[in-house]
Design a protein around this motif. Structure first.
Motif, PDB file in Angstrom:
ATOM      1  N   LEU A 186      -5.270   9.232   4.836  1.00  0.00           N
ATOM      2  CA  LEU A 186      -5.497   8.939   6.244  1.00  0.00           C
ATOM      3  C   LEU A 186      -5.221   7.455   6.421  1.00  0.00           C
ATOM      4  O   LEU A 186      -5.913   6.615   5.831  1.00  0.00           O
ATOM      5  N   LEU A 187      -4.216   7.104   7.205  1.00  0.00           N
ATOM      6  CA  LEU A 187      -3.813   5.716   7.372  1.00  0.00           C
ATOM      7  C   LEU A 187      -4.763   4.997   8.324  1.00  0.00           C
ATOM      8  O   LEU A 187      -5.220   5.568   9.309  1.00  0.00           O
ATOM      9  N   SER A 237       0.817  -1.209   0.000  1.00  0.00           N
ATOM     10  CA  SER A 237       0.000   0.000   0.000  1.00  0.00           C
ATOM     11  C   SER A 237       0.857   1.269   0.000  1.00  0.00           C
ATOM     12  O   SER A 237       0.344   2.362  -0.265  1.00  0.00           O
ATOM     13  N   ILE A 238       2.142   1.132   0.282  1.00  0.00           N
ATOM     14  CA  ILE A 238       3.030   2.297   0.319  1.00  0.00           C
ATOM     15  C   ILE A 238       3.084   3.017  -1.026  1.00  0.00           C
ATOM     16  O   ILE A 238       2.945   4.253  -1.068  1.00  0.00           O
ATOM     17  N   PRO A 239       3.265   2.331  -2.170  1.00  0.00           N
ATOM     18  CA  PRO A 239       3.248   3.066  -3.440  1.00  0.00           C
ATOM     19  C   PRO A 239       1.899   3.709  -3.735  1.00  0.00           C
ATOM     20  O   PRO A 239       1.838   4.739  -4.409  1.00  0.00           O
ATOM     21  N   PHE A 268       5.305   6.840   7.223  1.00  0.00           N
ATOM     22  CA  PHE A 268       4.621   8.126   7.028  1.00  0.00           C
ATOM     23  C   PHE A 268       4.283   8.761   8.386  1.00  0.00           C
ATOM     24  O   PHE A 268       3.111   8.888   8.749  1.00  0.00           O
ATOM     25  N   PRO A 269       5.321   9.137   9.152  1.00  0.00           N
ATOM     26  CA  PRO A 269       5.061   9.674  10.501  1.00  0.00           C
ATOM     27  C   PRO A 269       4.292  10.983  10.497  1.00  0.00           C
ATOM     28  O   PRO A 269       3.695  11.361  11.506  1.00  0.00           O
ATOM     29  N   SER A 277       1.680  -0.196  12.277  1.00  0.00           N
ATOM     30  CA  SER A 277       2.997   0.276  12.734  1.00  0.00           C
ATOM     31  C   SER A 277       3.930   0.532  11.561  1.00  0.00           C
ATOM     32  O   SER A 277       4.681   1.514  11.544  1.00  0.00           O
ATOM     33  N   LEU A 278       3.875  -0.342  10.551  1.00  0.00           N
ATOM     34  CA  LEU A 278       4.725  -0.172   9.372  1.00  0.00           C
ATOM     35  C   LEU A 278       4.372   1.109   8.623  1.00  0.00           C
ATOM     36  O   LEU A 278       5.256   1.873   8.222  1.00  0.00           O
ATOM     37  N   LEU A 279       3.076   1.369   8.449  1.00  0.00           N
ATOM     38  CA  LEU A 279       2.658   2.587   7.746  1.00  0.00           C
ATOM     39  C   LEU A 279       3.039   3.827   8.547  1.00  0.00           C
ATOM     40  O   LEU A 279       3.492   4.831   7.980  1.00  0.00           O
TER      41      LEU A 279
END
Length: 367
Positions: A35-36, A20-22, A50-51, A44-46
């Motif tokens: 909005l994650l 989902s990152i790309p 993307f902090p 946690s990975l997202l």
């Protein structure tokens, strides 16, 4: 004000979040505010990548994986609780759309994130679920049932190429596709990463000949880790074990014969994979997309016990002479390493314009 799109991911290993990152990066390039959404290690990975982005916690599907490895039996036993979580998810998304000003929803295998007031897209490569017993009639019935859920969304994005040059095989190419289906091209977070991570904690110039990447649900992840740790002590090559646990405190742990790290993200992971002589890992679809992106030539696959999808993907890769596989209960790393010499490896796969096309179509629906 930028348009806001919720991106929700399933917490089943790290694959749904990593692919989902790309999608998130593509949305940002279009001026969209993602909005994650998710739970557990996937969220946690997202958050790590993307902090700066806001996030919301979704109900956990709470899938528990037995030590026997019989996934289908475990899922059937837990189906009532999973459906309950999906209903809670549906109630929550109705509230979030209203209170958070969400104008679109992209869901990676979260079945409750549909809404009739905003455009929605469902990301899935396994439209045709493989039953553990292999009956074709049952597979068609499962496909129709699965479509009844997918059709609640406006679009179904398939992270693969159409036609014969694909990675997912019969998982997405067996039956006629629904009208809402769109091919988004293989999705790998390696496509859009910088060449070097400024926050890297790997030692300068670090290199491992054999990289073992762990992923997937417990307790199978830990069971494979124990097998690899034991056998890696007797391997001549330098070894890096990536445990796939982003929730753990980051600490690079050099042992006598094996280096261990709880997780590697982004540019660090790409660097060690690209530099490795051999990579061994699960045969999860997101991992295969990553390896195709990098064009890795010597890969050994170990399907998660009881997961018919991973077994099929491993068998398909072996039949296509891409990579060999070995069952976890019979795993002999030295033998798997030797067999990788007989296979052609992955052909480097450029992302193409598929993702941009589906994003453009999706955005055009946003009011």
């Amino acid at each position: 004000m930028p348009k806001r799109v919720l991106v929700g991911v399933l917490n089943w290993g790290l694959g749904h979040a990593s692919r989902s990152i790309p999608v998130i990066l593509a949305l940002q390039k279009k001026g969209i505010e993602p909005l994650l959404a998710g739970d557990g290690q996937a969220l946690s990975l997202l958050k790590h990548n993307f902090p700066q982005l806001a996030h919301v916690e979704l109900p956990s599907y709470g899938i528990r994986y037995g030590r026997s490895g019989q996934l289908i039996t475990a899922l059937m036993r837990q189906l009532p609780s999973i459906l309950k979580a999906i209903r809670r998810e549906q109630v929550l998304i109705q509230k979030l759309v209203k209170e958070q000003g969400i104008q679109g929803i992209i869901s990676d295998n979260r079945y409750g994130l549909y809404h009739d007031q905003v455009p929605t897209a469902f990301i899935c490569h396994q439209l045709s679920v493989i039953p553990p017993w292999g009956e074709q009639l049952l597979r068609k019935q499962l496909y129709n049932y699965h479509l009844s859920w997918i059709n609640r969304f406006d679009y179904c994005w398939i992270p693969d190429f159409p036609g014969e040059h694909n990675l997912s095989g019969t998982l997405s190419h067996l039956y006629p596709l629904p009208p809402a289906a769109r091919f988004a091209g293989p999705l790998s977070h390696f496509h859009q990463l910088p060449s070097k991570d400024p926050a890297s904690q790997l030692p300068e110039g670090f290199h491992a000949e054999l990289v073992a990447v762990l992923s997937g649900p417990e307790p199978q992840r830990s069971m494979l880790e124990a097998i690899i740790r034991k056998q890696a002590e007797h391997i001549d090559q330098s070894v890096l074990l990536v445990k796939g646990k982003p929730g753990d405190q980051y600490r690079f742990q050099p042992l006598e014969r094996v280096n261990v790290v709880p997780y590697l993200l982004g540019a660090d992971l790409r660097r060690v994979l690209a530099a490795a002589s051999i990579v061994i890992s699960r045969s999860g679809y997101s991992s295969l997309m990553d390896y195709a992106t990098l064009g890795l030539k010597r890969v050994g696959l170990i399907p998660t016990p009881g997961q018919s999808e991973q077994l099929y993907l491993a068998q398909n890769a072996e039949e296509l002479r891409i990579a060999p596989f070995m069952q976890q209960k019979h795993l002999v790393i030295k033998e798997l390493i030797k067999r990788t010499q007989e296979y052609n490896g992955f052909v480097a796969t450029p992302p193409g314009g598929y993702l941009n096309q589906v994003i453009e179509e999706f955005i055009s629906r946003i009011n």
